[in-house]
Enzyme design. Structure first.
Site, PDB file in Angstrom:
ATOM      1  N   CYS A   5       0.822  -1.206   0.000  1.00 34.60           N
ATOM      2  CA  CYS A   5       0.000   0.000   0.000  1.00 34.60           C
ATOM      3  C   CYS A   5       0.860   1.261   0.000  1.00 34.60           C
ATOM      4  O   CYS A   5       1.777   1.381   0.818  1.00 34.60           O
ATOM      5  CB  CYS A   5      -0.892  -0.030   1.237  1.00 34.60           C
ATOM      6  SG  CYS A   5      -1.995   1.353   1.310  1.00 34.60           S
ATOM      7  N   ARG A  40     -11.621   0.182  -6.983  1.00 31.93           N
ATOM      8  CA  ARG A  40     -11.979   0.301  -5.582  1.00 31.93           C
ATOM      9  C   ARG A  40     -11.559   1.662  -5.015  1.00 31.93           C
ATOM     10  O   ARG A  40     -12.210   2.239  -4.170  1.00 31.93           O
ATOM     11  CB  ARG A  40     -11.263  -0.827  -4.835  1.00 31.93           C
ATOM     12  CG  ARG A  40     -11.245  -0.707  -3.359  1.00 31.93           C
ATOM     13  CD  ARG A  40     -10.358  -1.837  -2.830  1.00 31.93           C
ATOM     14  NE  ARG A  40     -10.354  -1.775  -1.382  1.00 31.93           N
ATOM     15  CZ  ARG A  40      -9.314  -2.072  -0.641  1.00 31.93           C
ATOM     16  NH1 ARG A  40      -8.190  -2.432  -1.210  1.00 31.93           N
ATOM     17  NH2 ARG A  40      -9.388  -2.022   0.651  1.00 31.93           N
TER      18      ARG A  40
HETATM   19  P1  RVP Z   1      -0.615  -6.775   4.153  1.00 33.42           P
HETATM   20  O1  RVP Z   1      -1.115  -7.937   4.962  1.00 33.42           O
HETATM   21  O2  RVP Z   1       0.371  -5.933   4.906  1.00 33.42           O
HETATM   22  O3  RVP Z   1      -0.087  -7.187   2.816  1.00 33.42           O
HETATM   23  O4  RVP Z   1      -1.870  -5.815   3.913  1.00 33.42           O
HETATM   24  C1  RVP Z   1      -3.054  -6.249   3.301  1.00 33.42           C
HETATM   25  C2  RVP Z   1      -4.066  -5.119   3.345  1.00 33.42           C
HETATM   26  O5  RVP Z   1      -3.605  -3.999   2.587  1.00 33.42           O
HETATM   27  C3  RVP Z   1      -5.411  -5.441   2.722  1.00 33.42           C
HETATM   28  O6  RVP Z   1      -6.247  -6.199   3.546  1.00 33.42           O
HETATM   29  C4  RVP Z   1      -5.973  -4.052   2.429  1.00 33.42           C
HETATM   30  O7  RVP Z   1      -6.566  -3.463   3.557  1.00 33.42           O
HETATM   31  C5  RVP Z   1      -4.719  -3.262   2.101  1.00 33.42           C
HETATM   32  N1  RVP Z   1      -4.550  -3.058   0.660  1.00 33.42           N
HETATM   33  C6  RVP Z   1      -4.890  -3.888  -0.356  1.00 33.42           C
HETATM   34  N2  RVP Z   1      -4.533  -3.291  -1.515  1.00 33.42           N
HETATM   35  C7  RVP Z   1      -3.987  -2.132  -1.166  1.00 33.42           C
HETATM   36  C8  RVP Z   1      -3.462  -1.118  -2.074  1.00 33.42           C
HETATM   37  O8  RVP Z   1      -3.326  -1.357  -3.263  1.00 33.42           O
HETATM   38  N3  RVP Z   1      -3.125   0.033  -1.552  1.00 33.42           N
HETATM   39  N4  RVP Z   1      -3.983  -2.012   0.167  1.00 33.42           N
END
Ligand code: RVP
Length: 501
Positions: free
Chosen positions: A320, A419
């Site tokens: 993210c 999204r």
């Molecule tokens: P991680 O477990 O740290 O990989 O995080 C997963 C979370 O990141 C997802 O459950 C969602 O809330 C968030 N996410 C998913 N896509 C993205 C993005 O593209 N920014 N963020």
């Protein structure tokens, strides 16, 4: 003037647990990791409980039906990604609900004309050496043969040879009738005929399932599995605030047990409109989570809007880049602590307990344990699950290392479903997630068991046998950056830095 939070926001890596007294009853086998998934009133029980505090992220690269089945077997729940058509998502949900334990759909399928070179590439991608040869190369095509690694010799054969030249043809296969064979009969056939895999076909010779010898012990050992009253695995599904009027009924018809509004920012009227619509239209028995929020105000808003659980976390996900691109978010630990306080206050005030989920930013196994200690009822994990055999992405080999692909829902790769798009000019849209690789880590079962054994052990060190007790008894300390260095191995030269002569 703007509001300033008095304390800086922190993340998991900045905290440690301080052990508490543990009695002789505090041993890992006595620890229960059961936790509520949806809200309940004081004196009542949550209608949906999971046996381990893990859910898999609502992401294309993480949660499809294969992941959902594997995780439900271990006691958690997957939320099937919503960034796909309603039909495809409902189809995935119904595959989980119709799954017959031990009967798997073939995931490595080839045509009679597929070359040995292509077969080896596919084997590298999926990690599976048994491949069904079907007339059209699909998992449900007419079965014409099977290829396993015993059918070819890489050193003696040309990469251009095709499957039909060396496969074991259908006429020589032991197979069974998909409509009449149950698991124990299938396992007997495997045993009697010394097979590694038994294909099950319908009356038109179309492939329906495969039963593997290696799954035999697995099928016997699912003490923790989460099932509904018809003994089907539990499954969740992600929804959005735009097409819910069509998507929600399709998912419910397919058998989804719980839904979750999937958004990076949940403190919005769109979420309350969506929650109201679903509860009015389908009743309170349909359970819907909402989020994400990072403070007490956001929690209160979604609680009053009718959320059945609330997800916490903005910008902490490994893929993210929301914080970098938009400058919004909050350290994940502080967000969880703040929202957990708001949840407890809401419970005291109303007698309604709304579980909270710490979503994103789990790097080490102990971060999950910290999230629970800080008040989370369960976690949602993306990167963690993306590394396993069961995630839907390709496995690749780069410089001798096996990796799996993992991309964010806000990346261009996933964002056809937008999204993160708030409408407006497409040219002005920007990415909030990246496309990446993660180290391949093997099977979900092995990894989840290891992570949970660490969690149970830490809980024992803190004198707690349940998650609730753990939350009440935990003592947490912030650590300085110097003590973080002290926490890893230090001032020694690690042996694996030297290659052996
Ligand atoms: P991680 O477990 O740290 O990989 O995080 C997963 C979370 O990141 C997802 O459950 C969602 O809330 C968030 N996410 C998913 N896509 C993205 C993005 O593209 N920014 N963020």
């Amino acid at each position: 003037m703007a509001y300033f939070f008095e304390e800086p926001s922190h993340t998991f890596g900045e905290y440690l647990l301080v052990p508490g007294y543990s009695s002789d009853r505090c041993i890992p086998v006595n620890v229960s990791l059961q936790t509520p998934l949806v809200k309940f009133k004081k004196g009542e029980e949550s209608k949906i409980k999971i046996n381990i505090p893990m859910t898999s992220a609502i992401m294309q690269a993480v949660s499809d039906d294969t992941m959902a089945i594997a995780l439900a077997k271990e006691g958690g729940v997957s939320f099937i990604f919503g960034s796909q058509s309603i039909e495809q998502q409902a189809e995935m949900v119904s595959r989980v609900k119709n799954y017959k334990s031990g009967f798997v759909s073939s995931d490595s399928n080839i045509k009679p004309t597929t070359t040995l070179g292509e077969i080896l590439e596919l084997k590298d991608e999926t990690g599976h050496s048994t491949m069904a040869v079907t007339d059209d190369g699909t998992a449900t095509g007419k079965l014409v043969g099977i290829v396993t690694s015993r059918d070819y010799r890489i050193t003696r054969m040309s990469m251009d040879q095709t499957a039909e030249e060396f496969m074991t043809p259908f006429a020589k296969l032991v197979y069974a009738d998909a409509d009449t064979t149950n698991l124990s009969q299938a396992n007997d056939m495997i045993w009697d005929n010394k097979l590694n895999m038994l294909p099950l076909v319908d009356k038109n010779q179309r492939l329906r399932y495969m039963v593997f010898r290696k799954d035999y012990t697995d099928n016997k050992q699912n003490r923790n599995e989460v099932i509904d009253n018809k003994k089907r695995y539990l499954v969740g599904a992600g929804i959005n605030t735009r097409d819910y009027a069509e998507r929600v009924p399709a998912l419910l018809n397919a058998g989804a047990d719980v839904l979750c509004i999937d958004s990076s920012e949940g403190f919005s009227e769109w979420q309350s409109i969506t929650l109201k619509y679903i509860h009015e239209e389908f009743g309170d028995d349909v359970k819907v989570g909402a989020g994400n929020v990072v403070d007490a105000e956001g929690f209160r808003f979604l609680a009053e809007a009718g959320a059945d659980f609330i997800k916490v976390g903005i910008g902490g996900g490994s893929i993210c880049i929301t914080r970098e691109t938009k400058g919004i978010g909050r350290g994940q630990a502080t967000a969880v602590i703040d929202v957990a306080k708001a949840r407890d206050e809401y419970y005291r005030e109303t007698g309604v307990y709304i579980p909270i989920c710490s979503d994103g930013g789990i790097v080490h196994d102990y971060h999950m344990t910290l999230a629970l200690a800080m008040g989370a009822d369960f976690m949602m994990l993306g990167r963690y699950f993306s590394r396993f055999d069961e995630s839907p992405t390709n496995r690749v080999r780069i410089n001798g290392t096996y990796l799996k692909e993992y991309w964010g829902e806000g990346s261009n790769r996933a964002r056809n479903w937008q999204r993160y798009d708030m409408g407006g000019d497409k040219k002005l849209s920007f990415e909030e997630g990246v496309d990446s690789y993660v180290p391949y880590a093997g099977s979900l079962k092995d990894n989840v068991e290891l992570s949970l054994s660490k969690m149970r052990s830490t809980m024992c060190n803190c004198g707690a046998l349940t998650i609730k007790e753990f939350q009440q008894k935990s003592k947490l300390t912030l650590v300085s950056s110097t003590s973080i260095v002290e926490g890893g191995s230090h001032d020694v030269i690690l042996k694996d830095k030297f290659s052996h002569e």
